[in-house]
Design a protein around this motif. Structure first.
Motif, mmCIF file in Angstrom:
data_model
loop_
_atom_site.group_PDB
_atom_site.id
_atom_site.type_symbol
_atom_site.label_atom_id
_atom_site.label_comp_id
_atom_site.label_asym_id
_atom_site.label_seq_id
_atom_site.Cartn_x
_atom_site.Cartn_y
_atom_site.Cartn_z
ATOM 1 N N GLN A 49 0.829 -1.211 0.000
ATOM 2 C CA GLN A 49 0.000 0.000 0.000
ATOM 3 C C GLN A 49 0.861 1.258 0.000
ATOM 4 O O GLN A 49 0.486 2.264 -0.593
ATOM 5 C CB GLN A 49 -0.939 0.011 1.209
ATOM 6 N N ASP A 50 2.008 1.194 0.658
ATOM 7 C CA ASP A 50 2.928 2.338 0.715
ATOM 8 C C ASP A 50 3.794 2.460 -0.543
ATOM 9 O O ASP A 50 4.642 3.346 -0.627
ATOM 10 C CB ASP A 50 3.838 2.235 1.944
ATOM 11 N N GLY A 51 3.619 1.529 -1.505
ATOM 12 C CA GLY A 51 4.391 1.581 -2.744
ATOM 13 C C GLY A 51 5.836 1.141 -2.591
ATOM 14 O O GLY A 51 6.682 1.500 -3.407
ATOM 15 N N ARG A 52 6.120 0.317 -1.578
ATOM 16 C CA ARG A 52 7.501 -0.102 -1.310
ATOM 17 C C ARG A 52 7.977 -1.185 -2.278
ATOM 18 O O ARG A 52 9.169 -1.459 -2.375
ATOM 19 C CB ARG A 52 7.644 -0.622 0.128
ATOM 20 N N PHE A 53 7.052 -1.844 -2.985
ATOM 21 C CA PHE A 53 7.427 -2.855 -3.977
ATOM 22 C C PHE A 53 6.319 -2.967 -5.013
ATOM 23 O O PHE A 53 5.193 -2.558 -4.781
ATOM 24 C CB PHE A 53 7.717 -4.214 -3.323
ATOM 25 N N GLN A 54 6.689 -3.516 -6.169
ATOM 26 C CA GLN A 54 5.736 -3.775 -7.240
ATOM 27 C C GLN A 54 5.176 -5.182 -7.082
ATOM 28 O O GLN A 54 5.834 -6.078 -6.545
ATOM 29 C CB GLN A 54 6.418 -3.654 -8.610
ATOM 30 N N PHE A 55 3.962 -5.418 -7.583
ATOM 31 C CA PHE A 55 3.301 -6.707 -7.429
ATOM 32 C C PHE A 55 4.164 -7.851 -7.961
ATOM 33 O O PHE A 55 4.239 -8.907 -7.348
ATOM 34 C CB PHE A 55 1.934 -6.691 -8.130
ATOM 35 N N GLY A 56 4.830 -7.639 -9.087
ATOM 36 C CA GLY A 56 5.665 -8.680 -9.686
ATOM 37 C C GLY A 56 6.811 -9.141 -8.796
ATOM 38 O O GLY A 56 7.336 -10.239 -8.976
ATOM 39 N N GLN A 57 7.195 -8.316 -7.831
ATOM 40 C CA GLN A 57 8.280 -8.694 -6.920
ATOM 41 C C GLN A 57 7.835 -9.709 -5.876
ATOM 42 O O GLN A 57 8.667 -10.218 -5.128
ATOM 43 C CB GLN A 57 8.834 -7.449 -6.227
ATOM 44 N N LEU A 58 6.554 -10.028 -5.825
ATOM 45 C CA LEU A 58 6.056 -10.997 -4.848
ATOM 46 C C LEU A 58 6.555 -12.415 -5.126
ATOM 47 O O LEU A 58 6.476 -13.277 -4.261
ATOM 48 C CB LEU A 58 4.524 -10.991 -4.812
ATOM 49 N N ALA A 59 7.049 -12.665 -6.332
ATOM 50 C CA ALA A 59 7.558 -13.996 -6.683
ATOM 51 C C ALA A 59 9.074 -13.968 -6.755
ATOM 52 O O ALA A 59 9.661 -13.078 -7.370
ATOM 53 C CB ALA A 59 6.993 -14.452 -8.024
ATOM 54 N N THR A 60 9.691 -14.943 -6.129
ATOM 55 C CA THR A 60 11.129 -15.160 -6.254
ATOM 56 C C THR A 60 11.318 -16.566 -6.814
ATOM 57 O O THR A 60 10.710 -17.516 -6.314
ATOM 58 C CB THR A 60 11.835 -15.027 -4.889
ATOM 59 N N VAL A 61 12.119 -16.674 -7.858
ATOM 60 C CA VAL A 61 12.390 -17.983 -8.470
ATOM 61 C C VAL A 61 13.833 -18.357 -8.178
ATOM 62 O O VAL A 61 14.748 -17.570 -8.430
ATOM 63 C CB VAL A 61 12.129 -17.954 -9.992
ATOM 64 N N THR A 62 14.003 -19.538 -7.604
ATOM 65 C CA THR A 62 15.331 -20.079 -7.333
ATOM 66 C C THR A 62 15.481 -21.388 -8.092
ATOM 67 O O THR A 62 14.487 -22.002 -8.493
ATOM 68 C CB THR A 62 15.548 -20.316 -5.823
ATOM 69 N N GLU A 63 16.708 -21.800 -8.291
ATOM 70 C CA GLU A 63 16.979 -23.048 -9.013
ATOM 71 C C GLU A 63 17.312 -24.132 -8.005
ATOM 72 O O GLU A 63 18.176 -23.947 -7.153
ATOM 73 C CB GLU A 63 18.128 -22.849 -9.988
ATOM 74 N N ASN A 64 16.619 -25.265 -8.098
ATOM 75 C CA ASN A 64 16.890 -26.413 -7.255
ATOM 76 C C ASN A 64 17.556 -27.479 -8.110
ATOM 77 O O ASN A 64 17.048 -27.810 -9.193
ATOM 78 C CB ASN A 64 15.595 -26.949 -6.635
ATOM 79 N N GLU A 65 18.674 -28.002 -7.640
ATOM 80 C CA GLU A 65 19.450 -28.974 -8.422
ATOM 81 C C GLU A 65 18.628 -30.199 -8.808
ATOM 82 O O GLU A 65 18.785 -30.756 -9.886
ATOM 83 C CB GLU A 65 20.677 -29.393 -7.612
ATOM 84 N N THR A 66 17.722 -30.633 -7.929
ATOM 85 C CA THR A 66 16.917 -31.826 -8.185
ATOM 86 C C THR A 66 15.621 -31.503 -8.912
ATOM 87 O O THR A 66 15.252 -32.165 -9.871
ATOM 88 C CB THR A 66 16.580 -32.543 -6.863
#
Length: 156
Positions: free
Chosen positions: A114-131
């Motif tokens: 609500q305070d504009g501290r982040f954009q909606f798209g930043q709600l997802a973080t993608v990491t790589e898992n070896e398996t």
């Protein structure tokens, strides 16, 4: 029985993973499918990462980032036809009443959004898992406040 619930979760997720990989392989072998688009369910049970990633496009050789109990679908992008148009997860979320938004985000994340501290798209973080390959997760509040999180959309 937590053990049984975990076994059922893993069995369900592996069945769905197998179905998605079979679908992706069919898309990859098709002479008319140029990629695919992520389509998230749009309801209060859908995680914020899936809503943020909704509409992301992928090459047919690229595995879509997932998480346990992920309910997203793969929509083929067919050469010669425009990409399908649908309400994105972000659009859907912004149309929800403030109480629903707060319930889904939690009070700290909601206040920061609500305070504009982040954009909606930043709600997802993608990491790589070896398996398991690419893993989608909701970005932690501390990372959102530090300006971290988010993935590139439309990578085809």
């Amino acid at each position: 029985a937590p053990g049984l619930n975990h076994i059922l979760l893993v069995a369900r997720d592996q069945q769905i993973r197998n179905y998605r990989e079979m679908t992706r392989t069919i898309y990859d072998r098709s002479p008319v499918v140029s990629g695919y688009m992520r389509l998230a369910a749009k309801n209060k049970r859908t995680c914020l990462a899936c809503l943020a990633l909704d509409g992301t496009t992928y090459a047919t050789g690229e595995v879509m980032a997932l998480h346990p109990q992920d309910r997203c679908s793969m929509v083929p992008l067919v050469e010669g036809f425009p990409p399908p148009k649908f309400q994105t997860g972000e659009e859907w979320f912004k149309k929800q009443p403030p109480g629903v938004q707060r319930e889904m985000m939690g009070p700290r994340r909601y206040a920061a959004w609500q305070d504009g501290r982040f954009q909606f798209g930043q709600l997802a973080t993608v990491t790589e898992n070896e398996t398991w390959g690419p893993n989608a997760q909701v970005t932690a509040v501390v990372d959102l406040l530090a300006g971290r999180g988010g993935v590139e959309r439309g990578r085809v």
